[in-house]
Design a protein around this motif. Structure first.
Motif, PDB file in Angstrom:
ATOM      1  N   LEU A 161       0.823  -1.203   0.000  1.00 49.58           N
ATOM      2  CA  LEU A 161       0.000   0.000   0.000  1.00 49.58           C
ATOM      3  C   LEU A 161       0.861   1.258   0.000  1.00 49.58           C
ATOM      4  CD1 LEU A 161      -2.870   1.097   0.088  1.00 49.58           C
ATOM      5  CD2 LEU A 161      -2.766   0.999   2.565  1.00 49.58           C
ATOM      6  N   TRP A 162       2.035   1.188   0.605  1.00 50.85           N
ATOM      7  CA  TRP A 162       2.919   2.344   0.649  1.00 50.85           C
ATOM      8  C   TRP A 162       3.438   2.694  -0.741  1.00 50.85           C
ATOM      9  CZ3 TRP A 162       7.844   1.624  -1.082  1.00 50.85           C
ATOM     10  CH2 TRP A 162       8.296   0.298  -1.129  1.00 50.85           C
ATOM     11  N   ALA A 163       3.615   1.676  -1.613  1.00 52.72           N
ATOM     12  CA  ALA A 163       4.093   1.938  -2.975  1.00 52.72           C
ATOM     13  C   ALA A 163       3.035   2.709  -3.767  1.00 52.72           C
ATOM     14  CB  ALA A 163       4.443   0.632  -3.674  1.00 52.72           C
ATOM     15  N   PHE A 164       1.774   2.320  -3.601  1.00 55.57           N
ATOM     16  CA  PHE A 164       0.697   3.048  -4.267  1.00 55.57           C
ATOM     17  C   PHE A 164       0.610   4.477  -3.746  1.00 55.57           C
ATOM     18  CE2 PHE A 164      -3.764   4.451  -4.299  1.00 55.57           C
ATOM     19  CZ  PHE A 164      -3.954   4.517  -5.667  1.00 55.57           C
ATOM     20  N   ALA A 165       0.804   4.650  -2.447  1.00 55.06           N
ATOM     21  CA  ALA A 165       0.746   5.991  -1.857  1.00 55.06           C
ATOM     22  C   ALA A 165       1.877   6.871  -2.383  1.00 55.06           C
ATOM     23  CB  ALA A 165       0.801   5.883  -0.340  1.00 55.06           C
ATOM     24  N   VAL A 166       3.061   6.294  -2.562  1.00 54.94           N
ATOM     25  CA  VAL A 166       4.196   7.062  -3.091  1.00 54.94           C
ATOM     26  C   VAL A 166       3.928   7.476  -4.539  1.00 54.94           C
ATOM     27  CG1 VAL A 166       6.620   6.873  -3.775  1.00 54.94           C
ATOM     28  CG2 VAL A 166       5.884   6.079  -1.523  1.00 54.94           C
ATOM     29  N   ILE A 167       3.393   6.557  -5.339  1.00 57.04           N
ATOM     30  CA  ILE A 167       3.109   6.873  -6.745  1.00 57.04           C
ATOM     31  C   ILE A 167       2.009   7.928  -6.836  1.00 57.04           C
ATOM     32  CG2 ILE A 167       2.214   5.927  -8.908  1.00 57.04           C
ATOM     33  CD1 ILE A 167       3.655   3.317  -8.199  1.00 57.04           C
ATOM     34  N   ALA A 168       0.939   7.760  -6.085  1.00 55.11           N
ATOM     35  CA  ALA A 168      -0.167   8.720  -6.118  1.00 55.11           C
ATOM     36  C   ALA A 168       0.298  10.086  -5.605  1.00 55.11           C
ATOM     37  CB  ALA A 168      -1.333   8.201  -5.290  1.00 55.11           C
ATOM     38  N   GLY A 169       1.114  10.101  -4.563  1.00 59.88           N
ATOM     39  CA  GLY A 169       1.640  11.361  -4.057  1.00 59.88           C
ATOM     40  C   GLY A 169       2.530  12.051  -5.058  1.00 59.88           C
ATOM     41  N   GLY A 170       3.334  11.288  -5.792  1.00 59.43           N
ATOM     42  CA  GLY A 170       4.191  11.870  -6.822  1.00 59.43           C
ATOM     43  C   GLY A 170       3.394  12.485  -7.950  1.00 59.43           C
ATOM     44  N   VAL A 171       2.305  11.817  -8.338  1.00 54.26           N
ATOM     45  CA  VAL A 171       1.456  12.352  -9.401  1.00 54.26           C
ATOM     46  C   VAL A 171       0.782  13.643  -8.944  1.00 54.26           C
ATOM     47  CG1 VAL A 171      -0.634  11.907 -10.749  1.00 54.26           C
ATOM     48  CG2 VAL A 171       1.098  10.123 -10.521  1.00 54.26           C
ATOM     49  N   VAL A 172       0.280  13.645  -7.721  1.00 51.82           N
ATOM     50  CA  VAL A 172      -0.359  14.853  -7.192  1.00 51.82           C
ATOM     51  C   VAL A 172       0.652  15.985  -7.091  1.00 51.82           C
ATOM     52  CG1 VAL A 172      -1.451  15.836  -5.149  1.00 51.82           C
ATOM     53  CG2 VAL A 172      -2.195  13.622  -6.003  1.00 51.82           C
ATOM     54  N   LEU A 173       1.841  15.698  -6.626  1.00 51.77           N
ATOM     55  CA  LEU A 173       2.879  16.721  -6.521  1.00 51.77           C
ATOM     56  C   LEU A 173       3.246  17.276  -7.894  1.00 51.77           C
ATOM     57  CD1 LEU A 173       4.860  18.190  -4.628  1.00 51.77           C
ATOM     58  CD2 LEU A 173       6.480  16.353  -5.084  1.00 51.77           C
ATOM     59  N   LEU A 174       3.344  16.411  -8.873  1.00 50.94           N
ATOM     60  CA  LEU A 174       3.652  16.857 -10.234  1.00 50.94           C
ATOM     61  C   LEU A 174       2.552  17.769 -10.767  1.00 50.94           C
ATOM     62  CD1 LEU A 174       5.410  16.608 -12.828  1.00 50.94           C
ATOM     63  CD2 LEU A 174       3.918  14.718 -13.464  1.00 50.94           C
ATOM     64  N   LEU A 175       1.297  17.403 -10.543  1.00 46.69           N
ATOM     65  CA  LEU A 175       0.197  18.238 -11.015  1.00 46.69           C
ATOM     66  C   LEU A 175       0.171  19.588 -10.316  1.00 46.69           C
ATOM     67  CD1 LEU A 175      -2.637  15.595 -11.385  1.00 46.69           C
ATOM     68  CD2 LEU A 175      -1.319  16.704 -13.189  1.00 46.69           C
ATOM     69  N   VAL A 176       0.482  19.623  -9.045  1.00 49.73           N
ATOM     70  CA  VAL A 176       0.514  20.888  -8.301  1.00 49.73           C
ATOM     71  C   VAL A 176       1.629  21.781  -8.823  1.00 49.73           C
ATOM     72  CG1 VAL A 176       0.983  21.903  -6.039  1.00 49.73           C
ATOM     73  CG2 VAL A 176      -0.607  19.991  -6.235  1.00 49.73           C
TER      74      VAL A 176
END
Length: 59
Positions: free
Chosen positions: A2-17
């Motif tokens: 679950l932590w791997a999915f959280a890291v990927i999703a967080g990276g995508v959100v950070l990139l969009l921001v």
């Protein structure tokens, strides 16, 4: 896992921001029509030379 999915999703959100923040002040629409004049003279057309075939006497 679950932590791997959280890291990927967080990276995508950070990139969009970051992309949203960097493109907030840009004006993509031009204010008016721009006319660019060219000072370059076009080259004359190149005429190809006559073909030279094997066993041709005029070549």
């Amino acid at each position: 896992m679950l932590w791997a999915f959280a890291v990927i999703a967080g990276g995508v959100v950070l990139l969009l921001v970051v992309l949203a923040l960097t493109h907030m002040g840009s004006t993509a629409t031009p204010t008016g029509p721009t006319v660019e004049t060219s000072t370059v003279v076009p080259a004359p057309p190149v005429t190809p030379s006559a073909p030279c075939f094997p066993f041709q006497t005029t070549c």
